[in-house]
Write a protein that holds these residues in place. Structure first.
Motif, short mmCIF file in Angstrom:
data_model
loop_
_atom_site.label_atom_id
_atom_site.label_comp_id
_atom_site.label_asym_id
_atom_site.label_seq_id
_atom_site.Cartn_x
_atom_site.Cartn_y
_atom_site.Cartn_z
N LYS A 18 0.83 -1.21 0.00
CA LYS A 18 0.00 0.00 0.00
C LYS A 18 0.86 1.26 0.00
CE LYS A 18 -3.44 2.42 2.84
NZ LYS A 18 -4.29 2.33 4.06
N ARG A 19 1.90 1.28 0.83
CA ARG A 19 2.78 2.45 0.88
C ARG A 19 3.51 2.65 -0.44
NH1 ARG A 19 3.43 0.31 6.09
NH2 ARG A 19 5.31 -0.85 5.50
N GLN A 20 3.92 1.53 -1.04
CA GLN A 20 4.60 1.63 -2.33
C GLN A 20 3.65 2.17 -3.40
OE1 GLN A 20 6.36 -2.03 -3.65
NE2 GLN A 20 7.21 -1.15 -5.53
N ALA A 21 2.41 1.67 -3.38
CA ALA A 21 1.42 2.13 -4.35
C ALA A 21 1.11 3.61 -4.16
CB ALA A 21 0.16 1.29 -4.24
N GLN A 22 1.01 4.04 -2.92
CA GLN A 22 0.71 5.44 -2.64
C GLN A 22 1.82 6.36 -3.11
OE1 GLN A 22 -0.04 5.09 1.58
NE2 GLN A 22 -2.26 5.19 1.31
N ALA A 23 3.04 5.82 -3.15
CA ALA A 23 4.18 6.62 -3.61
C ALA A 23 4.29 6.64 -5.13
CB ALA A 23 5.48 6.07 -3.01
N THR A 24 3.51 5.77 -5.81
CA THR A 24 3.59 5.70 -7.28
C THR A 24 2.23 6.02 -7.89
OG1 THR A 24 3.24 3.30 -7.11
CG2 THR A 24 5.53 4.09 -7.27
N ASP A 25 1.48 4.99 -8.28
CA ASP A 25 0.22 5.25 -8.98
C ASP A 25 -0.99 5.34 -8.06
OD1 ASP A 25 -0.06 2.63 -8.21
OD2 ASP A 25 -0.28 1.82 -10.23
N GLY A 26 -0.80 5.06 -6.77
CA GLY A 26 -1.90 5.19 -5.81
C GLY A 26 -2.95 4.12 -5.91
N ARG A 27 -2.63 2.98 -6.53
CA ARG A 27 -3.61 1.90 -6.67
C ARG A 27 -3.08 0.62 -6.05
NH1 ARG A 27 -5.32 1.61 -12.86
NH2 ARG A 27 -6.82 0.13 -11.95
N TRP A 28 -3.92 -0.04 -5.26
CA TRP A 28 -3.57 -1.33 -4.70
C TRP A 28 -4.84 -2.13 -4.47
CZ3 TRP A 28 -4.04 3.05 -1.85
CH2 TRP A 28 -4.80 3.01 -0.69
N ASP A 29 -4.71 -3.43 -4.27
CA ASP A 29 -5.87 -4.30 -4.05
C ASP A 29 -6.32 -4.17 -2.60
OD1 ASP A 29 -5.83 -5.24 -6.65
OD2 ASP A 29 -4.47 -6.89 -6.18
N TYR A 30 -7.45 -3.49 -2.41
CA TYR A 30 -7.95 -3.24 -1.06
C TYR A 30 -8.46 -4.53 -0.42
CZ TYR A 30 -10.81 -1.34 2.73
OH TYR A 30 -11.36 -1.07 3.95
N ASP A 31 -8.10 -4.74 0.84
CA ASP A 31 -8.58 -5.89 1.60
C ASP A 31 -9.02 -5.39 2.98
OD1 ASP A 31 -8.28 -8.15 3.65
OD2 ASP A 31 -7.97 -9.28 1.79
N ALA A 32 -10.31 -5.55 3.31
CA ALA A 32 -10.85 -4.98 4.54
C ALA A 32 -10.18 -5.55 5.79
CB ALA A 32 -12.36 -5.22 4.60
N GLN A 33 -9.93 -6.86 5.79
CA GLN A 33 -9.31 -7.48 6.96
C GLN A 33 -7.88 -6.97 7.16
OE1 GLN A 33 -10.74 -9.41 9.10
NE2 GLN A 33 -12.39 -10.53 8.13
N LEU A 34 -7.10 -6.97 6.10
CA LEU A 34 -5.70 -6.55 6.21
C LEU A 34 -5.59 -5.05 6.46
CD1 LEU A 34 -4.10 -8.71 3.37
CD2 LEU A 34 -4.34 -9.23 5.81
N GLU A 35 -6.53 -4.29 5.94
CA GLU A 35 -6.56 -2.85 6.20
C GLU A 35 -6.80 -2.59 7.69
OE1 GLU A 35 -6.02 1.02 5.12
OE2 GLU A 35 -6.10 -0.59 3.62
#
Length: 408
Positions: free
Chosen positions: A190-207
């Motif tokens: 998630k942090r890597q995605a936020q630093a690049t294209d801002g997209r990642w596979d959202y997972d409610a449990q892991l979030e």
């Protein structure tokens, strides 16, 4: 009143001033009081901080024997994303009863499964669950793997051998490890995605697990036996997780470990029978005194299981029993006020009477720990709720019943 600040000696003929929900002055009879305030004459009375119940199901369980009125657990083993605050029934009849016991705040703890969901700190008065919520999603409740108590094991099928029990425990610990490993990997992605294209596979449990693996949200772990407490403390330390033990009936056997890792304990069963046939009769009654002597932070609560909501009001009785079994009386007062606030990390706001803190106060006609003492008034963040409840209503109704005629 006699003001029990719980940060120092009690103040005879003390004065407390509060406005906008916060305490603005505490002192003796000569404390300046603004001319425009509402005055409460409490001469001969005792003033205490609002009580904090740290292991409650208030608003989640109305009648324990009626399944439709009980909402303390979700289906499935992993429910990290469950927010228990949204299940609170603000109209529950148990809240007024808890207020009559002096409880201004309560930690609601979900149960069931391996990962039960997040706890929430609620005020015991309000029109809606949103209004009652003081701190939502405070901790993540888990049930550390250990065999069920002997009195329940017979309801769960044929008994398992020690080897089978150990395998079950190991498998469930591996499930927890895999879950947290996945949460850490998810956080990195998630942090890597936020630093690049801002997209990642959202997972409610892991979030929902991100605040836990980041050390922002404690684990509220139920553990009873000595080996289970040792295991969860060492496991949490290896993963650099913040930890609170609940139940903790064998905590007195591992005080050095608890103190070394600064793990507090929420005691929920100090008035039940001794854990083992050869234990002294007062094993659990003396548990708070042993933790206090060892320098382990603890709070006294009641169980969330059968009768949980109805038992919430008894926490001062339990603290009194602890005081009668060796616990210093001031520590007994703090075990339901300041110590819970410290465990929650909210002692800058709750748990004692001091300038700047919440005006959550209890006025009684006697000692807080005595069963004969009556809670006369309660303030929650400066607001004075109704002190009537169904038990008082029943007392009035049946006290006024027609009396039988008597003959001369």
């Amino acid at each position: 009143a006699t003001v029990h600040t719980l940060e120092g000696p009690a103040i005879p003929n003390g004065v407390v001033v509060f406005e906008h929900g916060r305490i603005s002055a505490v002192g003796g009879a000569d404390t300046p009081v603004p001319a425009t305030v509402e005055r409460v004459d409490a001469r001969g009375k005792h003033l205490w901080p609002g009580l904090i119940h740290t292991n409650a199901v208030l608003g989640l369980s109305e009648i324990d024997s009626v399944a439709g009125s009980v909402d303390i657990a979700e289906t499935g083993e992993i429910n990290a994303d469950v927010d228990v605050s949204q299940a609170v029934n603000a109209a529950s009849t148990h809240f007024p009863v808890a207020r009559s016991g002096g409880i201004s705040h309560a930690v609601l703890v979900p149960s069931g499964g391996l990962v039960s969901g997040t706890t929430t700190l609620v005020r015991t008065d309000g029109w809606t669950w949103e209004e009652m919520s003081a701190v939502r999603q405070h901790s993540l409740a888990i049930r550390w793997p250990e065999p069920p108590p002997a009195q329940y094991a017979r309801f769960l099928g044929p008994p398992k051998t020690l080897t089978e029990q150990k395998k079950d425990t190991d498998d469930r610990v591996k499930t927890l490890d895999k879950l947290l490993d996945s949460a850490e990997a998810y956080g990195r992605a998630k942090r890597q995605a936020q630093a690049t294209d801002g997209r990642w596979d959202y997972d409610a449990q892991l979030e929902a697990l991100q605040p836990v693996v980041n050390g922002e949200r404690p684990l509220w772990a139920t553990a009873r036996e000595k080996y289970a407490i040792e295991a969860v403390v060492n496991w949490a330390a290896s993963r650099k997780l913040r930890l609170v033990i609940t139940d903790g009936r064998d905590a007195y056997l591992v005080t050095d470990l608890l103190k070394a890792h600064q793990v507090p304990v929420v005691l929920s069963n100090i008035v039940v029978e001794p854990p083992r046939p050869d234990d002294p009769y007062d094993t659990l009654n003396t548990l708070p005194a042993k933790l206090e002597a060892a320098g382990v932070l603890f709070a006294i609560a009641s169980t969330t299981r059968a009768g949980g909501s109805g038992n919430a009001r008894h926490i001062t009785l339990f603290a009194g029993i602890a005081a009668a079994n060796g616990l210093d009386r001031e520590a007994a007062y703090r075990s339901v006020t300041l110590y819970p606030a410290k465990i929650l990390g909210l002692d800058s706001v709750l748990g004692s009477i001091a300038t700047g803190k919440s005006a959550s106060l209890v006025l009684t006609d006697g000692d807080l720990l005595e069963p004969s003492t009556t809670v006369e008034q309660l303030w929650i963040d400066g607001t004075r709720p109704s002190m009537d409840d169904v038990q008082k209503q029943s007392w009035r109704q049946w006290s006024a019943r027609p009396r039988p005629l008597t003959s001369n």
